[in-house]
Every structure is written in structure tokens, then in C-alpha cells.
Design a protein around this motif. Structure first.
Motif, short mmCIF file in Angstrom:
data_model
loop_
_atom_site.label_atom_id
_atom_site.label_comp_id
_atom_site.label_asym_id
_atom_site.label_seq_id
_atom_site.Cartn_x
_atom_site.Cartn_y
_atom_site.Cartn_z
N ASP A 18 -8.06 -5.77 -0.92
CA ASP A 18 -7.91 -5.46 -2.34
C ASP A 18 -8.99 -4.51 -2.85
O ASP A 18 -8.72 -3.64 -3.67
N ARG A 21 -7.94 -1.00 -2.09
CA ARG A 21 -6.80 -0.56 -2.90
C ARG A 21 -7.19 -0.33 -4.36
O ARG A 21 -6.72 0.60 -5.00
N GLN A 22 -8.05 -1.18 -4.88
CA GLN A 22 -8.46 -1.03 -6.27
C GLN A 22 -9.18 0.30 -6.50
O GLN A 22 -9.02 0.92 -7.55
N TRP A 25 -6.46 3.27 -5.92
CA TRP A 25 -5.44 3.35 -6.96
C TRP A 25 -6.02 3.25 -8.37
O TRP A 25 -5.29 3.06 -9.34
N VAL A 37 -2.42 -8.79 -10.08
CA VAL A 37 -2.12 -8.69 -8.65
C VAL A 37 -2.17 -10.07 -7.99
O VAL A 37 -1.28 -10.45 -7.23
N LEU A 101 2.22 -2.57 -10.17
CA LEU A 101 1.48 -3.47 -9.28
C LEU A 101 2.27 -4.75 -9.01
O LEU A 101 2.30 -5.25 -7.88
N GLU A 105 3.61 -6.02 -5.32
CA GLU A 105 3.25 -7.30 -4.71
C GLU A 105 4.48 -8.14 -4.37
O GLU A 105 4.56 -8.75 -3.30
N SER A 359 2.80 5.23 -1.74
CA SER A 359 2.07 4.39 -2.70
C SER A 359 1.17 5.24 -3.58
O SER A 359 1.10 5.04 -4.80
N PHE A 363 1.79 5.28 -7.62
CA PHE A 363 0.78 4.77 -8.56
C PHE A 363 0.19 5.89 -9.42
O PHE A 363 -0.19 5.65 -10.57
#
Length: 744
Positions: A18, A21-22, A25, A37, A101, A105, A359, A363
Motif C-alpha cells: 500500500d 501504491r499511495q 497514485w 481502501v 479506489l 479493491e 492503473s 487513476f
């Protein structure tokens, strides 16, 4: 595996978590989104995964077990994520990114579950985007009961499509009708609405439907979208379940409505002129406002599938030969299994790169819409104040500011010391200019990510299934990959199939504001390529130049018969060029996201140790994706540039443009490679014989720049194969968990 120079090589240690990804994105500073999330993930890898594992996808009926999933959505805050705080939600402001998001998920496990969640938002979206203040306040709040209330939340559905044969033909074709049933003097008109839906999601439990209908009465002008409630007088028939092969965790049926509703249910309200009801928004205007946002979430559903496939495939590849006669746990066959062979890891690299690029593109589109939404509201308020009403008047007003928007775009791309800062700030604070600029890119990114993520993504999902061998098409395949492959076929048609997205792109990608941005993208990639040549940014810049040259050529050129090449009806030209643009946009955004990780990653201690290996792997993935994108663009552009010219024949007129041998030798120093692609006249001149080919040489006069770009592009791909080798080797060394964190 191939022999690779591993000196000082940094390898991928673990799969991206995570924190990674945080950063990539751009929501590392949003605690509320991080909680979204986690909430969505707990539902996806809990009740949703158990439903799939227990065979809930084997029935078309909406069962009590499936219905429990809706309660889980409510309890986790997923349902409330679409609402404003005063309506029972917990996120203030635009929510495109938050909903993206959530969709990501849920789709990581099952896209049908994601569809159930998103369809409720879709049913509310016409009211949210175009409804009156009273309509928004009433219906949005009903979706999330206030604390202490015992009432169940209302569920919503969106009914646009019509029964066969009309379904999928055109959103402008409506068989749903409305007419005036009663209109007492001084009272509100009562409308009789007749609507038959096709493939309508959420119908097993929807309390409210927003439906597209057309006038069947001279006292009602045009079309609209209207709100139907299950308690309205008349028939609210939910229809029989659709016998889908996919998305069985969403409820789909063909409903029938024959209801009497007050005219106040017309979304956006209406006016009365000379005794005629005139809706403030026709159904097309409402749909445009809705679909330009909701397509992004569907696009990300397909990308989530690809990234979710990586871990199950790695596990399958490594475990393939364990057991049986393999007794040594230290042997390559035991430890690596299929990953001893280059084909297995190379194909997985392509799948991973596609998932990352999709992705990144999706995003970014969601972030752009979050920026656009408040500005669009401000723009509407300004136009209302200036009494600029109606589509044509607003379009004209926006076009008048296009030059200013182009100026802003170019100023923003300049280094700060070089720009006119005062002018830049002036344009930056101009609401209309900002709307024109953001709307131009949003109108490209939305159909681009929907087209590429779901279309090419479905192709790559088939590749993922094939890498699981026979296991891939079994019901208990780890990661539910077979289900995801099947689901991807439906997502490619959601909210308009590929043709709809290509048609929209063919119109929006020629916007001068967007093209100004695109030219700056080329400069940006050139700059990145100089600093980070391993990303493939330089080759991407060359591919972008080729695409831009091709667009200009097609817009100004004609085919061999004198017909215009670039036009709305010339879809054999415009559609492939739209496809090519999607490849470029996805690859560019992936590179930018990796650079963001490189910039911000060292600030996060939880990923600092593994960051060098992660960045090395991601840089190679970028290079692989850029090379694939460049190859696709080169192929498409070459077919379009040369494909509509008549092939010459062996006659005097067609022999005149042929190069003589000495001319080819001279041109070779200017355009390397031309000698191998153009036919000389020496043999014909000597003995009158024709060489063994289909016809004489093709004249390249006027195409020298394209030929130069094509040769340069091929050369720019240098090193992409080595990058794939390195990325593939990382896949043999990365650590993965002992088992998936959801049931199989």
C-alpha cells in the motif's frame, strides 16, 4: 533464464504494498482514502471472496447470501462514500478518485461485487450531476439513513438501454415513452411513463430507477431522464434475471415499468412554455455528464484483475514441479519450476506492465475529474450569472477562451524562471480558462482509459489465464482468474463498447488545447529520457512525434480516390489512430508514476530498504511498456500513412518516381535504411525485366520525415529486450506470501 549482467543488480524484494501504491497514485497524504481502501479490501477479501469460493457465481438468481453483501457495503462505508457529509457520507468534495479506489479493491477479487456497488452510484449519478437541489437533497440522503434511523437504505438503478433489437445500437434511440396522464388547472402535471429496460443492474432490489424516456405527447418537448419509485401507481416489474456468464454477484434483469409519476420527477426540472413541458436537460445531456466520469471506474476494474493475477501466477510457476520425484528442495526445478524458462517470466512481465500502465492511466483520469468537478460547478454559476444558457451559447463562450487555455497550457509547461509569471497567475485564476484546459484532457483520458484498460486488458487477462495451464480454467483456480477473464469481456462493453470510446476519442483528441498539451508531453518525455534513459521515455517521445505527424497528415490528406482521410465516418482511419493514442497515454503516465515513487519513496521508512530494487524493476517495466507502445504506434501509423495510397504499377507514369541506384545511395546518408525500402531502376533499365515483386517501388517523396521518424523509432527501442530480461529475472527472486489472503 538468459545470461544477464548482474553486477550491482538490485532485485525486487517483495510485491508492491500500500505504501508504494499511495505514493504512485498520489494519495499518501489522504488518510480518509487510505481508510476507504482498507474498508473495501476487508469486504472484498472477506464476504465477497467467500461467496465466490462457495459457488455463488453459479446462479443467476439474487440469493440471500448475495444480498448480505449489500449490508457489508453499508457497514464498511462503501455505500456512503458517494455522498456528501450532510447526506450521510464521510468524504467532502469530489469523489471520483475515492470511487475508483473502491472499484479497484473490489475487482481485485470479483468485478460483479464492484458492479453492485458502482451501479447504485450510477443510478444516483443523474440526480447528483443534473438534479434540482430538492432532488439531490432528498434522494442522496435516502441512500444512507442517518444514525438512529431504522429505515433501510434505498437502492438505485440506472435504466438507459432498451430491449432488443435496440439495445446497444445508439443511446439516442429510445423506446421508453412519457405522456401527460393528468394536468389539472393550477396543478402539477402527472406523467404516464412506459419503459422496458435491458441488462439493468441492481433490479432485484432497487427502490428507485432513473430512466431515459422520450416524449410521446405534443405537450412534452424532447427527451429526459426521470425518477421512478417502486411505490408509484402502476407496474414496477423487476423482470426475469439475465442469464449472464459473468458478473453473477451483481443483479441484472430486463425490467418493465408502466407508472404514473409527477412531472417534478424529471431530473433537473422543467419549464412550461405555451402549455408545453420543456425538460431543462434532455437525456443525452444527462448521460454525457454521467458517463464522462463513471467510465473511469470501470476501466480500473480490468486493470485490478491484471495486477491481482501476478501473485497467483508466480506461485503456480514456482510450485509446478514440486512433489512427486522432486526431492531436493534446493534444486532449480524445485525452487523455480516453470520460472526456469524465459517464456513464462517474459509473458508475466507483459501482464504486469499492462496492469501498471492501465492503473496509472485510470487513476490519473480520476484525479483530473476530481480537479474538474468544482471548476465545472463554478463555470456553471458564472454562465448562469451572465445568462449564457443553452448548449450552443455555452459552447461558443468556451471556444472564445480556447486561445487563452492554450497559452496557459504552454506557460505551465515552461520552467518557472522562463515563464511570464504574472500572466500565468492571471490565467491560473481564471475559472473559464481552467475549465477549458481541464475539460480538454478529461475528455480524452476518460474514453482512452475505458478503451485501452478494458479492451487490451481483456486480451492480457486471457494471457494470464493461459499461464496457469489447465488450472487456469478450473473453478478453484487461485485468484479466480478464469472468472476475471470472463468478467473482463463484459467490462469492455459497459457504458459503451469499444466503438463508442473510439468515436469519442476521434473527436476529442483533435482539440487544439489537448494537442498543445500533447506537444508538451513530447518535450517532457524527451527531458525525462535525457535524465532517465532506462525508462523508455525517449522512444515514447519519438512515437508521440510519429503519432502527431500522422494525425496532421491524415487531417490534411486524401486517399488515392480523392476522398478525405480524417472524418467522422472514416472509422478505418480515426479508430486505429485513437487506439495508438491510448498506448502512448498509458505508457507516459506509468513513467510519471514511477518517477513520483523515486521522488517521494525515500521519505517513507517502510519502503526505503527495498526501494532501489523496486525502482530498478519498475524502470525496466516502464521500458518494456514503452517499447510495446512504440511498436504498436509505429505499426498503426505506417498502415494509415501508406495504406490509403494506390500501389504503383509497371507503367511509365508509375516508374517516373522510382529512385535510381545512385539516388538511393545519396539519400542513404540522409535517411538511413531508405535503400532497403525503395526499389531502384537499374535492373529494369539494363534489360527491361521486372524484379520479382508485386509491383514497382513506392515513391517516398513527401514522406521523408515520416520515414526518418520510423527508422529512429525502431532504433530507440534499443535495450528494451535487456530490460525485459532484467524484469523477468526479478520475478524469479521476489518474495511472495505463503498463500493468498483470500479463500480459493
Amino acid at each position: 533464464m538468459s545470461n544477464i549482467n548482474n553486477e550491482n543488480k538490485q532485485y525486487l524484494q517483495t510485491l508492491p504494498a500500500d505504501d508504494v501504491r499511495q505514493i504512485m497514485w498520489r494519495f499518501a497524504d489522504r488518510y480518509d482514502l487510505a481508510m476507504v481502501v482498507q474498508s473495501a479490501r476487508s469486504v472484498a477479501r472477506g464476504i465477497v471472496a467467500r461467496l465466490v469460493a462457495n459457488g455463488a457465481r453459479n446462479t443467476h438468481e439474487w440469493t440471500p447470501e448475495k444480498d448480505a453483501m449489500l449490508k457489508a457495503f453499508d457497514d464498511a462505508g462503501i455505500t456512503a462514500a458517494f455522498m456528501e457529509p450532510e447526506e450521510g457520507g464521510f468524504i467532502a468534495g469530489p469523489k471520483n478518485f475515492a470511487l475508483a479506489l473502491i472499484a479497484f479493491e473490489l475487482s481485485w477479487v470479483d468485478a460483479g461485487a464492484a458492479t453492485s456497488s458502482l451501479a447504485g452510484n450510477l443510478g444516483l449519478s443523474p440526480i447528483h450531476e443534473c438534479g434540482t437541489e430538492e432532488q439531490r437533497n432528498y434522494y442522496m440522503s435516502k441512500a444512507v439513513p442517518k444514525p438512529g434511523e431504522s429505515a433501510k437504505p434505498w437502492r438505485y438503478a440506472f435504466a438507459l438501454t432498451e430491449p432488443l433489437p435496440y439495445v446497444g445500437v445508439d443511446t439516442g434511440v429510445l423506446s421508453g415513452k412519457m405522456r401527460i396522464a393528468e394536468w389539472k388547472e393550477g396543478g402539477e402535471p402527472i406523467l404516464q411513463v412506459e419503459k422496458r429496460g435491458r441488462f439493468i443492474t441492481n433490479m432485484a432490489y432497487a427502490n428507485v430507477v432513473t430512466a431515459a424516456v422520450d416524449s410521446d405527447d405534443p405537450k412534452i418537448k424532447g427527451s429526459c431522464m426521470i425518477i421512478l419509485e417502486e411505490t408509484d401507481p402502476g407496474t414496477f416489474d423487476r423482470g426475469t434475471p439475465t442469464k449472464k456468464l459473468v458478473h453473477q454477484l451483481s443483479s441484472t434483469s430486463d425490467p418493465v415499468f408502466s407508472l404514473r409519476v409527477p412531472a417534478s420527477r424529471i431530473i433537473g426540472g422543467y419549464t412550461i412554455k405555451d402549455g408545453v413541458i420543456i425538460p431543462n436537460f434532455n437525456h443525452s445531456e444527462v448521460i454525457e455528464a454521467v458517463f464522462k466520469r463513471t467510465r473511469v471506474t470501470v476501466a480500473l476494474m480490468s486493470s485490478a484483475k491484471l495486477l491481482s493475477a501476478v501473485e497467483p501466477i508466480i506461485r503456480y510457476q514456482r510450485n509446478r514441479f514440486r512433489g512427486g520425484d522432486i526431492k531436493s528442495a534446493n534444486s532449480p526445478r524445485y525452487e523455480l519450476g516453470l520460472q526456469q524458462k524465459e517464456d513464462a517470466t517474459h509473458r508475466l512481465v507483459d501482464i504486469w506492465a499492462t496492469g501498471e500502465a492501465g492503473s496509472s492511466l485510470g487513476f490519473e483520469a480520476a484525479r483530473v475529474f476530481d480537479r474538474l468537478d468544482p471548476i465545472e460547478r463554478q463555470k456553471d454559476a458564472i454562465f448562469a450569472e451572465r445568462k449564457i444558457t443553452g448548449g450552443r451559447a455555452q459552447f461558443k463562450a468556451l471556444m472564445e477562451r480556447q486561445k487563452d487555455a492554450i497559452e496557459f497550457v504552454n506557460l505551465e509547461a515552461m520552467p518557472e524562471p522562463e515563464r511570464n509569471q504574472a500572466r500565468y497567475e492571471e490565467l491560473k485564476n481564471d475559472t473559464i480558462v481552467q475549465f477549458v484546459a481541464l475539460d480538454a484532457i478529461a475528455n480524452v483520458l476518460c474514453p482512452a482509459c475505458k478503451l485501452w484498460n478494458t479492451g487490451y486488458g481483456a486480451t492480457m487477462m486471457r494471457e494470464a489465464v493461459s499461464l496457469m495451464g489447465g488450472y487456469g480454467i478450473t473453478e478453484d483456480c487461485p485468484g479466480f482468474l478464469f472468472h476475471k477473464w470472463m468478467d473482463a469481456q463484459l467490462e469492455a462493453t459497459y457504458e459503451g463498447p469499444e466503438a463508442v470510446q473510439r468515436l469519442q476519442l476521434s473527436m476529442t483528441m483533435t482539440n487544439e488545447v489537448f494537442l498543445s498539451m500533447f506537444k508538451n508531453y513530447i518535450k517532457q518525455m524527451r527531458h525525462i529520457g535525457a535524465l532517465k534513459p532506462g525508462t523508455g521515455a525517449c522512444e515514447l517521445a519519438t512515437a508521440m512525434e510519429m503519432w502527431l505527424w500522422t494525425l496532421n497528415h491524415l487531417q490534411n490528406g486524401k486517399d488515392a480516390y480523392g476522398n478525405k482521410l480524417y472524418s467522422k465516418n472514416r472509422q478505418g482511419v480515426t479508430f486505429p489512430l485513437a487506439d495508438a493514442l491510448c498506448w502512448l497515454l498509458a505508457s507516459r503516465q506509468f513513467i510519471l508514476d514511477v518517477l513520483e515513487l523515486e521522488k517521494k519513496g525515500p521519505e517513507n521508512p517502510s519502503i526505503a530498504d527495498g526501494l532501489p530494487g523496486l525502482l530498478s524493476f519498475y524502470t525496466d517495466l516502464c521500458h518494456v511498456q514503452a517499447a510495446r507502445a512504440s511498436g504498436e504506434v509505429g505499426k498503426i501509423c505506417a498502415e494509415l500513412v501508406f495504406g490509403y495510397n494506390r500501389h504503383p504499377e509497371w507503367n511509365d507514369a508509375d516508374r517516373k518516381p522510382c529512385y535510381r541506384t545512385e539516388e538511393l545511395e545519396a539519400l542513404e546518408s540522409i535517411i538511413p535504411g531508405i535503400a532497403s525500402s525503395a526499389q531502384g531502376l537499374s535492373d529494369v533499365e539494363k534489360n527491361g525485366a521486372y524484379p520479382d515483386k508485386a509491383g514497382p517501388c513506392v515513391c517516398l517523396n513527401g514522406y521523408e520525415e515520416f520515414a526518418r521518424l520510423r527508422v529512429k523509432l525502431d532504433g530507440c527501442i534499443t535495450g528494451a529486450g535487456l530490460a525485459k530480461d532484467r524484469a523477468a529475472e526479478s520475478l524469479t527472486k521476489v518474495m511472495i506470501p505463503e498463500a493468498l489472503d483470500y479463500p480459493v
